[in-house]
Design an enzyme around this catalytic site. Structure first.
Site, PDB file in Angstrom:
ATOM      1  N   SER A  41       5.243  -0.442   3.609  1.00 36.35           N
ATOM      2  CA  SER A  41       5.038  -1.057   2.300  1.00 36.35           C
ATOM      3  C   SER A  41       4.642   0.038   1.327  1.00 36.35           C
ATOM      4  O   SER A  41       4.213   1.125   1.744  1.00 36.35           O
ATOM      5  CB  SER A  41       3.916  -2.099   2.398  1.00 36.35           C
ATOM      6  OG  SER A  41       3.440  -2.488   1.124  1.00 36.35           O
ATOM      7  N   TYR A  62      -5.062  -4.181   4.575  1.00 36.39           N
ATOM      8  CA  TYR A  62      -3.601  -4.269   4.594  1.00 36.39           C
ATOM      9  C   TYR A  62      -2.977  -2.880   4.487  1.00 36.39           C
ATOM     10  O   TYR A  62      -2.085  -2.523   5.272  1.00 36.39           O
ATOM     11  CB  TYR A  62      -3.111  -5.157   3.447  1.00 36.39           C
ATOM     12  CG  TYR A  62      -1.606  -5.211   3.337  1.00 36.39           C
ATOM     13  CD1 TYR A  62      -0.854  -5.933   4.264  1.00 36.39           C
ATOM     14  CD2 TYR A  62      -0.931  -4.555   2.311  1.00 36.39           C
ATOM     15  CE1 TYR A  62       0.528  -5.987   4.170  1.00 36.39           C
ATOM     16  CE2 TYR A  62       0.455  -4.601   2.223  1.00 36.39           C
ATOM     17  CZ  TYR A  62       1.181  -5.316   3.150  1.00 36.39           C
ATOM     18  OH  TYR A  62       2.544  -5.361   3.067  1.00 36.39           O
TER      19      TYR A  62
END
Length: 247
Positions: A144, A157
């Protein structure tokens, strides 16, 4: 050098029931790949496989919990039984329940670690031995933009996505030769990831952040590009962002 033909490639996709996983399944099936799709939601997978088959593609599915190594090994074994080999595994399953650390959402932290890190490791553990025995294969891991920078609410995250980068680079250096390793890092993309956010302030902030989200098909095309390279070309990393995004 000529581009690889994606047709007849045997591809496993985790987290295939929605978002990037489902878009990638449709795109690769349209290019002639033979698919084994995995996710927790078997009803969604069944519907997607029916759609692919009606369009002339080839796909099977199996319910999958990436946090369970036995489930992942059974997923890989079912693929080998159906198709005889594994050419590509796409470790796509992920969760993103964002919150500030002070909120102390320990269960959500552990869930991200289990899915985003252990899930990738389990995918590698299930597919790598077969790839090594057959002398070829490709591991594609989804990181990501959160694996490149950190913002408030994304500490855990981002940590999981930094881990995906490290695991992928280590794997690339170790396997060398005939096994390729690619990391795809999406920017803000249309998906159900934000649905896992339970923290009210983080959920509200994500609404504006996701306003300019790009379609999941954009990531599917990047994945197909990595697969389609000649065998002696390893696309180590691709970052894909919406054109207007500052992140």
């Amino acid at each position: 050098m000529t581009m690889n033909d994606i047709s007849n490639k045997v591809v496993l996709i985790t987290g295939a029931s929605s978002g990037i996983g489902a878009a990638t399944a449709r795109h690769l099936a349209g290019s002639g790949a033979r698919l084994m799709l995995g996710a927790r939601r078997g009803d969604r997978l069944e519907q997607l496989v029916s759609e692919i088959r009606e369009a002339g593609g080839e796909a099977n599915f199996r319910e999958l919990d990436v946090t369970d190594i036995e489930s992942m090994q059974a997923f890989a074994a079912a693929t080998r039984e159906s198709y005889g080999c594994i050419d590509v595994i796409i470790n796509n399953a992920g969760v993103m329940p964002l919150s500030k650390l002070e909120a102390l959402k320990l269960d959500e932290w552990n869930r991200m670690i289990d899915v985003n890190i252990r899930g990738v490791l389990h995918g590698i553990a299930a597919a790598l031995p077969l790839m090594q025995s057959q002398g070829s294969g490709q591991v594609i891991n989804l990181s990501s933009i959160g694996g490149h920078s950190v913002v408030p609410t994304a500490a855990v995250y981002s940590a999981t996505k930094f881990a995906v980068m490290a695991i992928s680079e280590g794997l690339r250096q170790e396997v060398g030769g005939n096994i390729r390793v690619s990391v795809i890092s999406p920017g803000v993309t249309e998906s159900e990831l934000a649905d896992t956010i339970t923290d009210a302030s983080a959920r509200e902030a994500m609404k504006s952040f996701r306003a300019g989200a790009m379609p999941a098909e954009a990531i599917a095309r990047a994945i197909a590009f990595a697969i389609a390279q000649p065998p002696d070309v390893d696309v180590s990393e691709i970052i894909v962002r919406p054109t207007a995004s500052p992140y």
